[in-house]
Design an enzyme around this catalytic site. Sequence first.
Site, PDB file in Angstrom:
ATOM      1  N   CYS A   1      -3.936  -4.839  -4.387  1.00  0.00           N
ATOM      2  CA  CYS A   1      -3.560  -5.957  -3.506  1.00  0.00           C
ATOM      3  C   CYS A   1      -4.333  -7.236  -3.802  1.00  0.00           C
ATOM      4  CB  CYS A   1      -3.765  -5.581  -2.042  1.00  0.00           C
ATOM      5  SG  CYS A   1      -2.849  -4.133  -1.564  1.00  0.00           S
TER       6      CYS A   1
ATOM      7  N   HIS B   1      -4.705 -11.551   2.778  1.00  0.00           N
ATOM      8  CA  HIS B   1      -3.803 -10.472   2.385  1.00  0.00           C
ATOM      9  C   HIS B   1      -3.120  -9.920   3.635  1.00  0.00           C
ATOM     10  CE1 HIS B   1      -1.994  -7.124   0.542  1.00  0.00           C
ATOM     11  NE2 HIS B   1      -2.802  -6.221   1.060  1.00  0.00           N
TER      12      HIS B   1
ATOM     13  N   ASN C   1       3.205  -4.709   4.096  1.00  0.00           N
ATOM     14  CA  ASN C   1       2.207  -4.924   3.039  1.00  0.00           C
ATOM     15  C   ASN C   1       2.896  -4.783   1.682  1.00  0.00           C
ATOM     16  OD1 ASN C   1       0.120  -4.808   1.193  1.00  0.00           O
ATOM     17  ND2 ASN C   1      -1.062  -3.271   2.297  1.00  0.00           N
TER      18      ASN C   1
END
Length: 329
Positions: A116, A256, A286
Site C-alpha cells: 500500500c 492511505h 482499500n
Amino acid sequence: MAGRKKCVIMGTGSYLPEKVLTNFDLEKMVDTSDEWIVARSGIRERRLAADGQITSDLGVPAVRVALEDAGVAAEEIDMLIMTTITPDMIFPSTSCVVQSKLGLPNAACCDLNAACTGCIYSIEMGRHLIEGGNYKRVLVVGAEKLSAITDWEDRATCVLFGDGAGAMVLGPADDDKGIVDIYLGANGEWGDLLFMPAGGTLNPASHETVDGRMHYMKMLGREVFKHAVIEMARSVEIVLERNGLTIDDIDCLIPHQANIRIIKALAKKIRIPVEKVFVNLETRGNMSAAALFVALDEANKSGFVKKGDRVILVGFGAGLTWGAGLIDW
Ligand code: ACO
C-alpha cells in the site's frame, strides 16, 4: 539541489471499474453485517473488476486520463514505474504490459512492490529520476485487482478491499512548486502481519497451496492497525521536522485509505483537524497501491487540494512499509 529543478506532479488520473459490491451484498456471502463493517472500517461499498479485466486493464485508462491532464503525449514518457501487489503475472512486469497496451515507445518500464505504500515509494523513485536530469517525463501508476487475491470466505479480510487504479505524470517544475521531501521506512520483521503465502519461491503453486487457500491475503488486522497509526504519525512528524514546519502549516493531509478508525487515530495523534483530511474509503475500500493515487486524483479534481496548498501524503502497507511526502501543490 543547487542548479537542479524540483520535480512536479504535472497531471493525475484514476479509473474505477463499474461493478459495485455493497456491504449488503457481502452480508449474503459471509457472516457479517453492514453495521459491523461501517463501524469497524468506515467502508460502505467498493468497486470490483469485471471477470477478465486484469490489473493492466485498470491501469491503462487511469494513465490515459493522467496524460491528458498533464498535456503530455505518450511518446514523451521516458520511464514507467508501476506499483502493484496484484501483477498480471509474476513476469514480465505489468508495466511492460501497460506499455504494450498503450503504446509508450520511448519508456523504460519496471514494477515496484511496496504494497500500500507503493504510491509514495514510486513517487520518490520517479522524482529522483527527474531531479537527476536524465528523465523528463516519468509516469507512475498504481493498479490493483485485489479481488483476485481476496479470500471471499474470510470475513476478516474480504470486507476491506476493492479494485482500481491511479496514475500521475512527473516532470521538472517551472517554478518552486513541487515535491519538497519524501521520507520512506520499512521493517521486514513485521512481514508476517500481512502477506500472501503462496505463488512465490517459498510455496510454489501446488495442489496443497490451493487446497490450503494460500493464494489469498492473510492479515492480523489488529496488529497492522497499531503499527499503521504509529508509523504514519512518525513519518509525518519526520517530514515536518526536517523541513522546519509544524502541522499548522499543512493545508491538506491525504492518508492511505484503509480504515476510517486508523485515519481518525492518526489525525488525533498528529493534531490535524479532520476537515483537512481527505477521505474516500467509504465508497472505494482499500485499494492498496492504487489507493493513494486515486485519492490524490480525486482530491485534485474535486478542488479539495488547491494550487498553492501545502499537502502531505502518508501511507503504510505490507512489508511493513510506510512513508510520507510533502508537496507544494
Ligand atoms: N463481520 C463481523 N464480525 C467480524 C468481521 C466481519 N467482517 N471480521 C471480524 N469479525 C469479528 C472477529 O471474529 C472478532 O470476533 P471475536 O471478538 O468473537 O473474536 C471481532 O469481530 C473483532 O475482530 P478484530 O479483528 O479484533 O476487529 P478490529 O476492531 O481489529 O477490526 C479490522 C478489524 C477492521 C481488520 C481492523 O483491525 C483494521 O482495519 N486493521 C488494519 C487493516 C489494514 O489496514 N490492512 C491493510 C493494510 S494495507 C496493505 O498493505 C494491503
